[in-house]
Structures are given as structure tokens and as C-alpha cells.
Design an enzyme around this catalytic site. Structure first.
Site, short mmCIF file in Angstrom:
data_model
loop_
_atom_site.label_atom_id
_atom_site.label_comp_id
_atom_site.label_asym_id
_atom_site.label_seq_id
_atom_site.Cartn_x
_atom_site.Cartn_y
_atom_site.Cartn_z
N GLU A 97 47.63 55.89 9.46
CA GLU A 97 48.15 54.94 10.87
C GLU A 97 50.16 55.37 10.61
OE1 GLU A 97 47.47 51.94 12.22
OE2 GLU A 97 44.96 52.12 12.36
N GLU A 103 53.20 42.58 15.84
CA GLU A 103 52.82 42.45 14.41
C GLU A 103 53.34 40.47 14.15
OE1 GLU A 103 51.70 44.29 13.85
OE2 GLU A 103 52.13 45.96 14.80
#
Length: 258
Positions: free
Chosen positions: A43, A54
Site C-alpha cells: 500500500e 490516521e
């Protein structure tokens, strides 16, 4: 079976790296080294100024990458260079805003031309997939959906639509290393498989070989992000060798779960 699903013929280890942290030359070397160390799919995070899913580790990586002058076009160019050195499957992880700003159709076209296989958009609810799905289908990009440990009906709906793998979120909240993962991943995977026999990879919070082994026993693959990004932050331009060692350890743990 598409190229993304082929990754899961054995238990898969999927590392994440933020493109451009500390710079794109290091990212390029890192992707190739991780593939050589046993990563099955990698990724690549496209840095964004407001990455809502995040935790602080990847937020700071995004800030470092943006400060280093990383842009979407420069990332496409970097992926093209990677493609001359490895054919490891690649997935972009990005937010819907950068895709819209770039133009969804143009983004998919350029990403596929560069050699990207899949797209993960954590802030796009499954119910709003039509925002990007037509552009993905038009250019042969596999759109990956995230499933959180919440509604069973929703998990089954996601499974039925999946053409790549279901990204099973092991912990509620944002990304980040966790000392303990309490979600019943096995139950989530069972729910997915009942609806559609597609691969399930587990991410959010996994950092140790022991956690990877346990998660891989319940699922088809393990995704690790923050632990790798922490190593980038610690070693900077010298991160390639320590991360290669870490990937080899984690891949070995995942294989042990087979």
C-alpha cells in the site's frame, strides 16, 4: 480471479508506506526492498493535509512528505520507476479529496498507466462508492472497501460488492500501533465469507510478529502501516534495511499461520 485476489493464494503480508516520507527516492527503494523481503502487496499512501482516519504517526508522515514537495504527479512518476524493478501488486491509499481535486477519471487513468492495481479510500463510505466506482471500472482499477466491526448487514453488503479483498478494520478509531487487539476478527471474516468467498485482510493496529500470526490465523492477510512508518521516522534515509528486516520477520510470522 484478478491480480489483487491472486495475492491471497497463500497468507499475505501487506505493508504500508507514505509516499515521499522522507522523500520519493527513499520510497522507491523501500517499495522494491519490501517486495524482495516478501511483501505480497504494498500500500502506498498519498500524503494529504487532513487524513481523518490516521493516527499521529501517519499524520506526521504526511506532513513530512508534503513538506518535501511530494505531489500526486510525482508519485505516479515514482511508481512508473518502481514498475521497471518489480511487479509486486500495488494499492494506493488516499482520501477522496485528492482524487476529486485531480479529477476521478484522470486519476484512475494515470494510476493504472503507472502500474497501480487497487485503490483504498478510507473516508469514502461504502454507500457513496458510486462517486468513484464508475471511474475505477472504466480504467480497470480495483476499489477496496473497508469493513469495521459494526453492523453485520453492512459487512455482508460490502462482501457482496467486493472484487478485490475486504479490508477488515481490527480496531475502531484511527490507525496506530495497539498493544492489544480485542476485536473478534474471526467472526468478522466468517460474516464476509458467508456473503461472498472473497479474501479478507486485517489492518489497523498490528505491529508485532505475534499479532500478525494471530490475525493471519483468522484472515487471509495482514496489513501493517504505523509500525513501518515509525521505522521511517526513526531511521530517515537509512530506513530501507531495518524495514526490510521487519518485513521478513512479519512475513515469516504470517506464513506460520498457514
Amino acid at each position: 480471479m484478478n491480480r489483487v485476489q491472486e495475492v491471497f493464494q497463500n497468507k499475505a503480508f501487506i505493508p504500508f508506506v507514505t509516499a515521499g516520507d522522507p522523500n520519493l527516492d527513499v520510497t522507491e527503494r523501500l517499495i522494491v526492498a519490501m517486495a524482495e523481503a516478501g511483501a505480497d502487496l504494498i500500500e502506498i499512501g498519498i500524503p494529504f493535509s487532513d487524513p481523518v482516519a490516521e493516527g499521529i504517526v501517519i499524520q506526521e508522515a504526511d506532513q513530512r512528505a508534503l513538506a518535501a514537495g511530494t505531489t500526486t504527479d510525482k508519485i505516479f512518476d515514482m511508481v512508473k520507476r518502481v514498475r521497471t524493478k518489480t511487479d509486486v501488486p500495488l494499492a494506493f491509499m488516499t482520501y477522496i479529496n485528492p482524487v476529486f481535486v485531480y479529477g476521478a477519471d484522470r486519476f484512475m487513468e494515470h494510476a493504472v498507466e503507472a502500474g497501480v492495481d487497487a485503490l483504498i479510500v478510507p473516508d469514502m463510505p461504502f454507500e457513496e462508492r458510486e462517486e468513484l466506482l464508475p471511474a475505477c471500472k472504466a480504467h480497470g482499477m480495483t476499489l477496496i472497501y473497508l469493513a469495521a466491526p459494526t453492523s453485520s448487514q453492512r459487512v455482508k453488503a460490502i462482501a457482496r460488492e467486493t472484487e478485490g479483498f475486504v479490508y477488515c478494520v481490527s480496531s475502531l478509531g484511527v490507525t496506530g500501533v495497539r498493544s492489544e487487539i480485542t476485536t473478534d476478527v474471526g467472526a468478522m471474516v466468517k460474516m464476509v465469507k458467508e456473503a461472498n468467498n472473497v479474501p479478507c485482510a486485517v489492518g489497523f493496529g498490528i505491529s508485532t510478529p505475534d499479532q500478525a500470526r494471530r490475525m493471519a490465523a483468522a484472515a487471509d492477510g495482514v496489513i501493517v502501516g504505523s509500525a513501518i512508518v515509525k521505522l521511517v521516522a526513526k531511521y530517515g534515509e537509512d530506513c530501507v534495511e531495518p524495514i526490510s528486516r521487519y518485513v521478513r520477520e512479519m512475513k515469516a510470522a504470517v506464513i506460520e499461520a498457514e
